[in-house]
Design a protein around this motif. Structure first.
Motif, PDB file in Angstrom:
ATOM      1  N   UNK A  85       2.427   8.216   5.398  1.00 43.32           N
ATOM      2  CA  UNK A  85       2.472   7.974   6.840  1.00 43.32           C
ATOM      3  C   UNK A  85       2.253   6.492   7.144  1.00 43.32           C
ATOM      4  N   UNK A  86       1.322   5.892   6.437  1.00 41.75           N
ATOM      5  CA  UNK A  86       1.047   4.473   6.661  1.00 41.75           C
ATOM      6  C   UNK A  86       2.259   3.623   6.250  1.00 41.75           C
ATOM      7  N   UNK A  87       2.868   3.985   5.138  1.00 43.56           N
ATOM      8  CA  UNK A  87       4.046   3.253   4.665  1.00 43.56           C
ATOM      9  C   UNK A  87       5.210   3.400   5.649  1.00 43.56           C
ATOM     10  N   UNK A  88       5.482   4.620   6.093  1.00 41.62           N
ATOM     11  CA  UNK A  88       6.595   4.851   7.010  1.00 41.62           C
ATOM     12  C   UNK A  88       6.356   4.182   8.360  1.00 41.62           C
ATOM     13  N   UNK A  89       5.111   4.116   8.794  1.00 42.35           N
ATOM     14  CA  UNK A  89       4.782   3.411  10.031  1.00 42.35           C
ATOM     15  C   UNK A  89       5.080   1.921   9.892  1.00 42.35           C
ATOM     16  N   UNK A  90       4.732   1.364   8.746  1.00 42.42           N
ATOM     17  CA  UNK A  90       5.032  -0.057   8.487  1.00 42.42           C
ATOM     18  C   UNK A  90       6.542  -0.302   8.481  1.00 42.42           C
ATOM     19  N   UNK A  91       7.303   0.597   7.828  1.00 40.34           N
ATOM     20  CA  UNK A  91       8.757   0.456   7.800  1.00 40.34           C
ATOM     21  C   UNK A  91       9.339   0.507   9.212  1.00 40.34           C
ATOM     22  N   UNK A  92       8.917   1.489   9.982  1.00 42.45           N
ATOM     23  CA  UNK A  92       9.487   1.679  11.314  1.00 42.45           C
ATOM     24  C   UNK A  92       9.118   0.545  12.267  1.00 42.45           C
ATOM     25  N   UNK A  93       8.049  -0.177  11.952  1.00 49.24           N
ATOM     26  CA  UNK A  93       7.620  -1.291  12.790  1.00 49.24           C
ATOM     27  C   UNK A  93       8.272  -2.614  12.438  1.00 49.24           C
TER      28      UNK A  93
ATOM     29  N   UNK B 294       8.638  -3.868   9.195  1.00 47.12           N
ATOM     30  CA  UNK B 294       8.181  -4.407   7.901  1.00 47.12           C
ATOM     31  C   UNK B 294       7.579  -5.808   8.057  1.00 47.12           C
ATOM     32  N   UNK B 295       6.823  -5.981   9.124  1.00 45.32           N
ATOM     33  CA  UNK B 295       6.291  -7.315   9.399  1.00 45.32           C
ATOM     34  C   UNK B 295       4.816  -7.306   9.765  1.00 45.32           C
ATOM     35  N   UNK B 296       4.213  -6.122   9.804  1.00 48.92           N
ATOM     36  CA  UNK B 296       2.821  -6.014  10.225  1.00 48.92           C
ATOM     37  C   UNK B 296       1.879  -6.437   9.097  1.00 48.92           C
ATOM     38  N   UNK B 297       0.710  -6.938   9.476  1.00 54.55           N
ATOM     39  CA  UNK B 297      -0.307  -7.258   8.468  1.00 54.55           C
ATOM     40  C   UNK B 297      -0.687  -6.006   7.695  1.00 54.55           C
ATOM     41  N   UNK B 298      -0.922  -6.178   6.399  1.00 55.36           N
ATOM     42  CA  UNK B 298      -1.316  -5.069   5.534  1.00 55.36           C
ATOM     43  C   UNK B 298      -2.486  -5.501   4.661  1.00 55.36           C
ATOM     44  N   UNK B 299      -3.430  -4.585   4.461  1.00 55.81           N
ATOM     45  CA  UNK B 299      -4.534  -4.869   3.553  1.00 55.81           C
ATOM     46  C   UNK B 299      -4.125  -4.687   2.102  1.00 55.81           C
ATOM     47  N   UNK B 300      -3.056  -3.925   1.873  1.00 56.02           N
ATOM     48  CA  UNK B 300      -2.626  -3.618   0.506  1.00 56.02           C
ATOM     49  C   UNK B 300      -1.175  -4.027   0.295  1.00 56.02           C
ATOM     50  N   UNK B 301      -0.948  -4.888  -0.687  1.00 57.90           N
ATOM     51  CA  UNK B 301       0.407  -5.354  -0.986  1.00 57.90           C
ATOM     52  C   UNK B 301       1.253  -4.244  -1.602  1.00 57.90           C
ATOM     53  N   UNK B 302       0.608  -3.173  -2.064  1.00 58.08           N
ATOM     54  CA  UNK B 302       1.345  -2.067  -2.683  1.00 58.08           C
ATOM     55  C   UNK B 302       2.392  -1.459  -1.771  1.00 58.08           C
ATOM     56  N   UNK B 303       2.151  -1.454  -0.456  1.00 55.22           N
ATOM     57  CA  UNK B 303       3.141  -0.900   0.470  1.00 55.22           C
ATOM     58  C   UNK B 303       4.401  -1.770   0.520  1.00 55.22           C
ATOM     59  N   UNK B 304       4.217  -3.074   0.391  1.00 60.80           N
ATOM     60  CA  UNK B 304       5.381  -3.968   0.363  1.00 60.80           C
ATOM     61  C   UNK B 304       6.119  -3.807  -0.968  1.00 60.80           C
ATOM     62  N   UNK B 305       5.368  -3.587  -2.031  1.00 58.37           N
ATOM     63  CA  UNK B 305       6.005  -3.312  -3.323  1.00 58.37           C
ATOM     64  C   UNK B 305       6.889  -2.065  -3.237  1.00 58.37           C
ATOM     65  N   UNK B 306       6.412  -1.014  -2.577  1.00 60.37           N
ATOM     66  CA  UNK B 306       7.224   0.200  -2.440  1.00 60.37           C
ATOM     67  C   UNK B 306       8.575  -0.115  -1.802  1.00 60.37           C
ATOM     68  N   UNK B 307       8.560  -0.949  -0.791  1.00 59.43           N
ATOM     69  CA  UNK B 307       9.811  -1.350  -0.141  1.00 59.43           C
ATOM     70  C   UNK B 307      10.659  -2.202  -1.076  1.00 59.43           C
ATOM     71  N   UNK B 308      10.026  -3.118  -1.791  1.00 59.56           N
ATOM     72  CA  UNK B 308      10.754  -3.992  -2.718  1.00 59.56           C
ATOM     73  C   UNK B 308      11.457  -3.187  -3.806  1.00 59.56           C
ATOM     74  N   UNK B 309      10.854  -2.081  -4.242  1.00 64.95           N
ATOM     75  CA  UNK B 309      11.493  -1.257  -5.269  1.00 64.95           C
ATOM     76  C   UNK B 309      12.915  -0.862  -4.860  1.00 64.95           C
ATOM     77  N   UNK B 310      13.109  -0.584  -3.567  1.00 61.20           N
ATOM     78  CA  UNK B 310      14.440  -0.210  -3.098  1.00 61.20           C
ATOM     79  C   UNK B 310      15.419  -1.372  -3.170  1.00 61.20           C
TER      80      UNK B 310
END
Length: 242
Positions: free
Chosen positions: A22-30, A32-48
């Motif tokens: 849910x946190x990842x999908x919220x970041x995507x829908x917003x 992909x520019x919001x501040x994040x405490x964990x870089x892992x969510x950006x990595x998930x997007x980068x994998x694509x």
């Protein structure tokens, strides 16, 4: 949720919790520019992005600027910088013969800050095209391959070193340093960030591996850089009092 657990070091979308998704999908829908405490969510997007370029071989012109946007937006992870920088180097190496200098600058807009693989790819392009090295690429060659690291006191005010090196390089190598590649190419390798890509490539379930990309290798003739490395050493010594 504040109780959402931390992502593992190599996150995989299929294995994360519903709250994490849910946190990842919220970041995507917003955007992909919001501040994040964990870089892992950006990595998930980068994998694509990684899969689209390496497996599908498509959308390079969209992926490259998006990777740069991510690098500029999320600056607090050396691991993230390393993977994305190496990814750009591998993409450039794959297309080296078709790139113009403007194309190359789109891959490497800040040549003075390149990692070792980015430096190798950019250096290969200039050698292949028989063009002398601009100061910022020469700076990265010296920083990555001279064997003389930048002292921490200099890193705090790196612009002093960059300015001094730039000035002295233009004086010492009027028109820029020209380099010649060695007989044998450099085989530039890329290790995927995505755990699913990594496991499929290296277990051969994908039917192949990510092949190293052969590129011209001026550093195979290291003596031609001796003057550049001496310039680097004296610049480091002379800038420290400032």
């Amino acid at each position: 949720s504040p109780d959402t657990p931390l992502l593992p070091y190599w996150p995989c979308y299929s294995q994360i919790s519903p709250d994490q998704r849910a946190r990842y999908l919220s970041w995507l829908s917003g955007g992909k520019n919001r501040d994040l405490d964990e870089i892992g969510y950006v990595f998930l997007y980068f994998y694509g992005l990684e899969r689209r370029a390496l497996i599908d071989g498509k959308d390079y012109d969209l992926i490259v600027p998006e990777v740069h946007r991510l690098l500029n937006r999320y600056r607090n992870s050396s691991s993230f910088d390393s993977y994305l920088g190496s990814f750009l180097a591998y993409l450039a190496a794959q297309r080296l013969e078709t790139l113009t200098e403007d194309n190359l600058r789109a891959y490497f807009p800040e040549m003075a800050k390149l990692n070792d693989l980015g430096t190798m790819a950019a250096l290969a392009w200039f050698a292949q095209n028989k063009m002398s090295l601009p100061w910022d690429l020469a700076y990265s060659v010296a920083r990555n391959f001279s064997g003389i690291s930048v002292p921490s006191v200099v890193k705090k005010e790196i612009s002093y070193l960059e300015d001094l090196f730039h000035t002295r390089y233009n004086l010492l190598f009027e028109g820029g340093l020209s380099v010649v590649p060695a007989k044998n190419p450099y085989r530039l390798k890329y290790r995927p960030a995505s755990p699913s890509l990594l496991s499929s490539f290296f277990s051969n379930r994908a039917g192949s591996t990510i092949a190293p990309c052969p590129i011209p290798n001026p550093l195979g003739r290291k003596k031609q850089f001796s003057g550049l490395f001496s310039l680097w050493e004296t610049s480091l010594r002379d800038v420290q009092p400032f």
